[in-house]
Design a protein around this motif. Sequence first.
Motif, short mmCIF file in Angstrom:
data_model
loop_
_atom_site.label_atom_id
_atom_site.label_comp_id
_atom_site.label_asym_id
_atom_site.label_seq_id
_atom_site.Cartn_x
_atom_site.Cartn_y
_atom_site.Cartn_z
N CYS A 184 3.20 7.90 -4.99
CA CYS A 184 2.25 7.13 -5.72
C CYS A 184 1.59 7.08 -7.69
N ARG A 217 -6.01 9.15 2.55
CA ARG A 217 -4.23 9.59 2.13
C ARG A 217 -4.59 10.48 1.00
N SER A 249 -3.34 0.16 -4.71
CA SER A 249 -2.21 0.11 -5.08
C SER A 249 -1.77 -0.81 -3.03
N SER A 274 -4.45 5.61 -4.39
CA SER A 274 -3.53 4.83 -3.17
C SER A 274 -3.79 4.42 -2.54
#
Length: 282
Positions: A249, A14, A128, A125
Amino acid sequence: MKKYEKFLMAGLPRSGSTLLRSILNQNPTIYSGPISPSVELLYYTDKYFQSSEMLLASPQPESCFNVLSNMMDLFYEPILKKEGKSKVVEFNRAIPNNIERFRTYIKEDIKIVCPVRSIPEILTSFISLIHRNSDKVSFVDQYLIDNKIKVNDDTRCDYLMSDYGIVGQALFAMSRPYLRGEENLLKIVEYDDLVERTDEVMREVYDFWELEKYQHTYENLENKYPENDVFQYNLEGMHTVGRTIKKTCKKPEEVLSAEIIEKYSGMEYWRSDCSNNYYLTI
């Protein structure tokens, strides 16, 4: 068998590795695919040769060396022929923990590009992404369920940062050159820099790898070699790139608990202001 030019990439999840590889794939000479299994093939084959009863009884060091040193070219040969490429970016987050094997069998000049990001942002990240796939049981949640651990965002973060978690394992692997005093072998690429000054970062990457410059474009991007994210991770969109480069993000404080943010802040040992050197002490 043709020997291909190889360039190494590792880093943290990420943190922009898919974006960076998508940009590199614009270069008609470069193949930069998904996470490669060749690191594991090299590691486990080397281990087997060291413990095989047959080879211990009748050593064949030259034959073993030939197998190990040609393994990566054999793996990539049909891919590169199909794609018409002459250079390959070998991407696996375990590479920094296997430097000696790469130096012995693959190439002496070790230069590893490592996309990174603050740990709370990485966790944000991931969480989410899990929230966006709430109709699926992600690989993170599956681990928690299998181990009878309550599923919530805090336990998800703890698993990701554990010795078994994808973030914890990548942090450990990338820390090994620092412990050996070989951090000069790494080119750290901060996610924010990649997003905010993309062209400058790409020039730095080409300089680090000593590659001839190529004029990239940063619109209408695509991941030419996607992984099956649903099959492997049960997280759709895990390796999707946006058509344009921008940071989307949420902020950690909008997603993570205060306890998690405090627990995993200051662990960026590649930065001069790092306050938690856990991965440099294990």
